[in-house]
Motif scaffolding. Sequence first.
Motif, PDB file in Angstrom:
ATOM      1  N   SER A 507       0.678  -1.212   0.058  1.00 43.26           N
ATOM      2  CA  SER A 507      -0.028  -0.023  -0.101  1.00 43.26           C
ATOM      3  C   SER A 507       0.723   1.381  -0.093  1.00 43.26           C
ATOM      4  O   SER A 507       0.421   2.321  -0.393  1.00 43.26           O
ATOM      5  N   SER A 508       1.962   1.213   0.658  1.00 44.56           N
ATOM      6  CA  SER A 508       3.022   2.437   0.598  1.00 44.56           C
ATOM      7  C   SER A 508       3.463   2.881  -0.978  1.00 44.56           C
ATOM      8  O   SER A 508       3.539   3.801  -0.963  1.00 44.56           O
ATOM      9  N   LEU A 509       3.614   1.780  -1.722  1.00 40.14           N
ATOM     10  CA  LEU A 509       4.064   2.279  -3.144  1.00 40.14           C
ATOM     11  C   LEU A 509       2.777   3.016  -3.592  1.00 40.14           C
ATOM     12  O   LEU A 509       3.156   3.752  -4.595  1.00 40.14           O
ATOM     13  N   THR A 510       1.465   2.578  -3.375  1.00 42.55           N
ATOM     14  CA  THR A 510       0.386   3.485  -4.149  1.00 42.55           C
ATOM     15  C   THR A 510       0.609   4.921  -3.594  1.00 42.55           C
ATOM     16  O   THR A 510       0.680   5.789  -4.654  1.00 42.55           O
ATOM     17  N   LEU A 511       0.780   5.274  -2.519  1.00 37.10           N
ATOM     18  CA  LEU A 511       0.984   6.456  -1.770  1.00 37.10           C
ATOM     19  C   LEU A 511       2.223   7.412  -2.546  1.00 37.10           C
ATOM     20  O   LEU A 511       2.122   8.622  -3.002  1.00 37.10           O
ATOM     21  N   LEU A 512       3.355   6.875  -2.654  1.00 39.77           N
ATOM     22  CA  LEU A 512       4.435   7.382  -3.202  1.00 39.77           C
ATOM     23  C   LEU A 512       4.471   7.787  -4.486  1.00 39.77           C
ATOM     24  O   LEU A 512       4.930   9.034  -4.948  1.00 39.77           O
ATOM     25  N   VAL A 513       4.012   6.904  -5.468  1.00 39.57           N
ATOM     26  CA  VAL A 513       3.748   7.079  -6.907  1.00 39.57           C
ATOM     27  C   VAL A 513       2.961   8.474  -7.058  1.00 39.57           C
ATOM     28  O   VAL A 513       3.302   9.370  -7.955  1.00 39.57           O
ATOM     29  N   GLY A 514       1.875   8.711  -6.274  1.00 40.40           N
ATOM     30  CA  GLY A 514       1.032   9.717  -6.276  1.00 40.40           C
ATOM     31  C   GLY A 514       1.803  10.887  -6.118  1.00 40.40           C
ATOM     32  O   GLY A 514       1.579  11.974  -6.820  1.00 40.40           O
ATOM     33  N   THR A 515       2.573  10.808  -5.074  1.00 44.04           N
ATOM     34  CA  THR A 515       3.335  12.081  -4.751  1.00 44.04           C
ATOM     35  C   THR A 515       4.294  12.557  -5.827  1.00 44.04           C
ATOM     36  O   THR A 515       4.553  13.489  -6.053  1.00 44.04           O
ATOM     37  N   LEU A 516       5.060  11.585  -6.361  1.00 47.67           N
ATOM     38  CA  LEU A 516       6.201  11.641  -7.267  1.00 47.67           C
ATOM     39  C   LEU A 516       5.578  12.281  -8.455  1.00 47.67           C
ATOM     40  O   LEU A 516       6.320  13.083  -8.962  1.00 47.67           O
ATOM     41  N   GLY A 517       4.344  11.907  -8.958  1.00 45.94           N
ATOM     42  CA  GLY A 517       3.953  12.454 -10.070  1.00 45.94           C
ATOM     43  C   GLY A 517       3.282  13.927 -10.020  1.00 45.94           C
ATOM     44  O   GLY A 517       2.999  14.410 -11.045  1.00 45.94           O
ATOM     45  N   ARG A 518       3.121  14.395  -8.882  1.00 46.43           N
ATOM     46  CA  ARG A 518       2.500  15.944  -8.824  1.00 46.43           C
ATOM     47  C   ARG A 518       3.170  16.862  -9.212  1.00 46.43           C
ATOM     48  O   ARG A 518       2.580  18.032  -9.903  1.00 46.43           O
ATOM     49  N   GLY A 519       4.658  16.836  -9.104  1.00 44.96           N
ATOM     50  CA  GLY A 519       5.417  17.963  -9.591  1.00 44.96           C
ATOM     51  C   GLY A 519       5.318  18.213 -11.275  1.00 44.96           C
ATOM     52  O   GLY A 519       4.926  19.267 -11.732  1.00 44.96           O
ATOM     53  N   ALA A 520       5.471  17.100 -11.834  1.00 45.73           N
ATOM     54  CA  ALA A 520       5.309  17.011 -13.229  1.00 45.73           C
ATOM     55  C   ALA A 520       4.084  17.449 -13.984  1.00 45.73           C
ATOM     56  O   ALA A 520       3.740  18.260 -14.742  1.00 45.73           O
ATOM     57  N   LEU A 521       3.012  16.932 -13.046  1.00 45.55           N
ATOM     58  CA  LEU A 521       1.574  17.325 -13.582  1.00 45.55           C
ATOM     59  C   LEU A 521       1.452  18.705 -13.400  1.00 45.55           C
ATOM     60  O   LEU A 521       0.830  19.517 -14.296  1.00 45.55           O
ATOM     61  N   GLY A 522       1.805  19.430 -12.370  1.00 42.15           N
ATOM     62  CA  GLY A 522       1.493  20.559 -12.009  1.00 42.15           C
ATOM     63  C   GLY A 522       2.384  21.669 -13.051  1.00 42.15           C
ATOM     64  O   GLY A 522       1.738  22.665 -13.569  1.00 42.15           O
ATOM     65  N   GLN A 523       3.659  21.357 -13.499  1.00 44.18           N
ATOM     66  CA  GLN A 523       4.037  21.853 -14.548  1.00 44.18           C
ATOM     67  C   GLN A 523       3.402  21.825 -16.027  1.00 44.18           C
ATOM     68  O   GLN A 523       3.165  22.765 -16.772  1.00 44.18           O
ATOM     69  N   MET A 524       2.791  20.538 -16.119  1.00 46.74           N
ATOM     70  CA  MET A 524       2.070  20.449 -17.346  1.00 46.74           C
ATOM     71  C   MET A 524       0.712  21.164 -17.447  1.00 46.74           C
ATOM     72  O   MET A 524       0.445  22.031 -18.391  1.00 46.74           O
ATOM     73  N   ILE A 525       0.266  21.491 -16.282  1.00 44.73           N
ATOM     74  CA  ILE A 525      -0.892  22.212 -16.197  1.00 44.73           C
ATOM     75  C   ILE A 525      -0.469  23.659 -16.636  1.00 44.73           C
ATOM     76  O   ILE A 525      -1.313  24.334 -17.349  1.00 44.73           O
ATOM     77  N   GLU A 526       0.544  24.046 -16.091  1.00 44.26           N
ATOM     78  CA  GLU A 526       0.922  25.633 -16.088  1.00 44.26           C
ATOM     79  C   GLU A 526       1.278  25.577 -17.651  1.00 44.26           C
ATOM     80  O   GLU A 526       0.867  26.825 -18.277  1.00 44.26           O
TER      81      GLU A 526
END
Length: 575
Positions: A507-526
């Motif tokens: 279950s910890s793997l699920t939490l971590l991947v979501g956190t790692l992807g937010r930076g790239a997604l935020g940049q893509m939104i911008e």
Amino acid sequence: MAAAVAEKKKKSSWRALGLALRNRKTGYMLLFGFAAGLPYALVLGTLYAWLSDSGEIDLETMGVFSLIGLAYAFKFLWSPALDRVDVPLLNRLGKRKQWIVTAQLLIGAALVALSMIAPSNDTIGIFSLLAGLAAFASATQDVVIDAWRVDVADEVATIDMLSTVYQMGYRIAALVGGALALFMAERTDWPTVYLSMGALMLVVGFLGLWAPDADAGARETAEDEGDPYGLRKAGQINPRLRAYALGAVGLLWGWALVTVGLFMVRSLSSNPDTRPDSVEFISTMGPMVVIATVVLPSLIAAWLVRQERKGTNLLVEAAPATSAGDRAMDHLYRALILPLTDLIGRLGWAMIIVIALVLTYRITDAIWGSFAYPFYLGELEYTKDEVAVASKFFGVGALLLGLALGGYLLTAIGRMLTLTLGAFFAAATNLLYADLARGGATMEAFSNLTGFTWLVSHLGGDARLAKLMMAIAGENIAVGVAGAAFVAYLSSIVSKGYSAVQYALLSSLTLLVGTLGRGALGQMIEEQGYFDVFILTTAIGMFAVVLCIIEWVRQARLGKASGVVAPEAAAAPAE
């Protein structure tokens, strides 16, 4: 004939559902799900509202609470201890219950203590310490409740039903610890809110004393005191090789514990300028911690399994432990290594499919969730009140409906089909938000066609609010089905003997991947806007659908090869 068979199956599914919901274990699962969700909502969300209302705590100082989220992200680091360490006086309750009750009482006490302290620059140290204690106890409770769910599941209170009910209790608690807490604070004060919530957790802890437990307090006993786990019998891995493997894994886990521990200590610094950034820490050190605690130990465990199957480096005769050091090594080996060798020994190369599925299944909503409010408030320009009504009240109701639907589907059509459908719809509903990003013409037309716009208008809203509520409802129902199925799937692939460590790791793997992807997604939104992001997250979600199908086929073939009926097929009681 086919219609009669279908009708019989439908009745059987409803009967199984009814029996499960009346089971005592299911009732306690709902209670424990509530107990798991309440402190999470209070210490990771509502607490910031209290700090903001105090008027004495600036945003930089609130950074001290960055360590609280780490307790949940890295709870697997201390999960081995929860399998082997007893709580004095409470150990008679059972292996799981002793920790569940202890954690709940600690959470309740910490919340009550928080209610007696006014947050200010002078008290922020003790305030953060109590909040951290509540978070640590809450994360510990999560590990043991997940293990309890696996351990107590049976043919009536199935793992699928227990997983669904757990999710329902958790979501109800999120509403109580979020919306209801804010409502109470507006009419009373924050100390009253936290005193009430703390008292509620203490009551839950007291009620937990009567919860069923899989082992009913019985502990593992050894036929030979020198070999409590059967690790030193003929045919087992040579103790010297086990010592090397344990030393390597121990160093890796020790490094991870020290790294996370030092970060927490630095986060408690009284000087805001010296506190590390939690997001940066998770994005940089998070993958390293997972490699050290999951990937490399799994490779070591796979090598040990290979040695055992090849018949090399094995004991040719029993070699009982002759010293306290030998017995300590056996305890540590069982806590750290055996959960991994058991998982890899059962799954083999399929472990790669399982890890890939765990990494991708919830990534769509896990990544997007952080940008929901900026999308609603900034991009679409809804008001806070409109978002609160659509997301917190109507949205939670839709989520509970999705969980209920997921629970029924698990009983009616089986775990893997529900898991696959959940993955597909959770990904596809991102297209609803893509439509909103382009003006929401489709959502508005569908809302008008179904009469939903008329209903919302007569309740004080308008057509614009109705299309937002329609999109949120679609996503939350899909996420509810997916969440129920995913928890049931994870619970089904762990062993009862090692459920705490195995479930916490996965279950910890699920939490971590979501956190790692937010930076790239935020940049893509911008750079590209929300529409392209929603198309991308839909595509990412489809990878999980493909992996679900592959895992479904694997399990079906495994069942046929062994002559065993699939778990979901066996779950329905005979007429």
